[in-house]
Design a protein around this motif. Sequence first.
Motif, mmCIF file in Angstrom:
data_model
loop_
_atom_site.group_PDB
_atom_site.id
_atom_site.type_symbol
_atom_site.label_atom_id
_atom_site.label_comp_id
_atom_site.label_asym_id
_atom_site.label_seq_id
_atom_site.Cartn_x
_atom_site.Cartn_y
_atom_site.Cartn_z
ATOM 1 N N SER A 133 10.070 24.164 24.396
ATOM 2 C CA SER A 133 10.034 24.452 25.831
ATOM 3 C C SER A 133 10.374 23.231 26.678
ATOM 4 O O SER A 133 10.433 23.331 27.899
ATOM 5 N N ALA A 134 10.585 22.090 26.049
ATOM 6 C CA ALA A 134 10.820 20.857 26.799
ATOM 7 C C ALA A 134 12.038 20.967 27.714
ATOM 8 O O ALA A 134 12.010 20.523 28.869
ATOM 9 N N GLY A 135 13.106 21.560 27.209
ATOM 10 C CA GLY A 135 14.305 21.712 28.027
ATOM 11 C C GLY A 135 14.109 22.672 29.181
ATOM 12 O O GLY A 135 14.650 22.469 30.282
ATOM 13 N N VAL A 136 13.343 23.739 28.941
ATOM 14 C CA VAL A 136 13.056 24.697 30.017
ATOM 15 C C VAL A 136 12.283 24.015 31.133
ATOM 16 O O VAL A 136 12.587 24.176 32.325
ATOM 17 N N HIS A 137 11.278 23.234 30.771
ATOM 18 C CA HIS A 137 10.463 22.564 31.781
ATOM 19 C C HIS A 137 11.289 21.542 32.562
ATOM 20 O O HIS A 137 11.096 21.380 33.770
ATOM 21 N N GLU A 138 12.207 20.878 31.872
ATOM 22 C CA GLU A 138 13.084 19.935 32.569
ATOM 23 C C GLU A 138 13.969 20.679 33.567
ATOM 24 O O GLU A 138 14.207 20.210 34.688
ATOM 25 N N LEU A 139 14.445 21.860 33.176
ATOM 26 C CA LEU A 139 15.248 22.685 34.089
ATOM 27 C C LEU A 139 14.437 23.083 35.315
ATOM 28 O O LEU A 139 14.933 23.035 36.457
ATOM 29 N N LEU A 140 13.169 23.457 35.105
ATOM 30 C CA LEU A 140 12.318 23.884 36.210
ATOM 31 C C LEU A 140 11.932 22.727 37.122
ATOM 32 O O LEU A 140 11.608 22.936 38.295
ATOM 33 N N ARG A 141 11.962 21.510 36.608
ATOM 34 C CA ARG A 141 11.699 20.336 37.452
ATOM 35 C C ARG A 141 12.868 20.050 38.381
ATOM 36 O O ARG A 141 12.725 19.311 39.351
ATOM 37 N N GLY A 142 14.017 20.631 38.087
ATOM 38 C CA GLY A 142 15.199 20.430 38.914
ATOM 39 C C GLY A 142 15.487 21.643 39.773
ATOM 40 O O GLY A 142 14.656 22.068 40.575
ATOM 41 N N GLU A 143 16.660 22.258 39.559
ATOM 42 C CA GLU A 143 17.081 23.377 40.396
ATOM 43 C C GLU A 143 16.681 24.732 39.837
ATOM 44 O O GLU A 143 16.910 25.760 40.481
ATOM 45 N N GLY A 144 16.125 24.761 38.652
ATOM 46 C CA GLY A 144 15.757 26.038 38.047
ATOM 47 C C GLY A 144 14.584 26.689 38.752
ATOM 48 O O GLY A 144 13.715 26.018 39.311
ATOM 49 N N VAL A 145 14.545 28.008 38.713
ATOM 50 C CA VAL A 145 13.478 28.793 39.338
ATOM 51 C C VAL A 145 12.641 29.447 38.245
ATOM 52 O O VAL A 145 13.192 30.042 37.311
ATOM 53 N N LEU A 146 11.340 29.347 38.341
ATOM 54 C CA LEU A 146 10.450 29.958 37.358
ATOM 55 C C LEU A 146 10.446 31.473 37.537
ATOM 56 O O LEU A 146 10.274 31.980 38.645
ATOM 57 N N VAL A 147 10.623 32.191 36.438
ATOM 58 C CA VAL A 147 10.545 33.660 36.453
ATOM 59 C C VAL A 147 9.703 34.111 35.261
ATOM 60 O O VAL A 147 9.636 33.423 34.243
ATOM 61 N N THR A 148 9.062 35.258 35.400
ATOM 62 C CA THR A 148 8.215 35.767 34.322
ATOM 63 C C THR A 148 8.555 37.188 33.902
ATOM 64 O O THR A 148 8.109 37.633 32.851
#
Length: 247
Positions: A133-148
């Motif tokens: 999940s490290a890459g996902v969290h890095e994405l969310l720290r930038g321009e990525g939007v959290l979705v569930t």
Amino acid sequence: MRRCVPGLAELGWVVVSGAAFGVDGAAHRGALSAGGATMAVLACGVDVAYPRGHAELIGRVAEQGLVIGELPPADHPTRSRFILRNRVIAALTRGTVVVEAEYRSGSLVTARSAQRLGRFTMGVPGPATSGLSAGVHELLRGEGVLVTDAAEVAELVGEIGDLAPARRGPVLPRDLLDAASARVLDALPCHGSVSGRDIARTAGTSADEALGRLYELHSLGFVERAGEGWQLTPRPTRMGGPRRGGP
């Protein structure tokens, strides 16, 4: 993924992925199981089933959706062609959802390509201690939007007004109290008892009003008498011991 992909398929969205093992395969299967359309973008010729273990899945995608590739028939995949394949996935979609990704994952390549194209990038977070999940969290720290779930994805990539429903936890018994009773209940301390007069003062109401509310709360099981005062009714904990506080 199990909830998100079938939900998107049921909403009429086409699920695009790369037919690889893991999350890619789960995405295609989720769309197929919901009777939706899915598209597999291959890093080889469309007549080459890669990976071979997904030959049957790719066949099902071809029947119910679409299989495409940039390369001529009979061409086989190479490392560089997977990177090129990912940019095609990004270009074909309104948004990219990253579910699992290490720091050097191909999914992040797809997400970066989507960002360069001005598309939405979304991530489904995992355990903070998981390398997957490290890459996902890095994405969310930038321009990525959290979705569930599917509704949150559709809210971003859909039309104006396609809003995800409001989120809230389960309704508790105290949520059903009127405002005055809730104020009286909140005026009781977590531990120990307190007089009705002190409860009235904290709740900002008269002593008679507070007393009436206390008897109402008593009948509902929130509070109980403790000598001359009132206290919260103990509740059992998961281990069976008493715990202070109303239902």
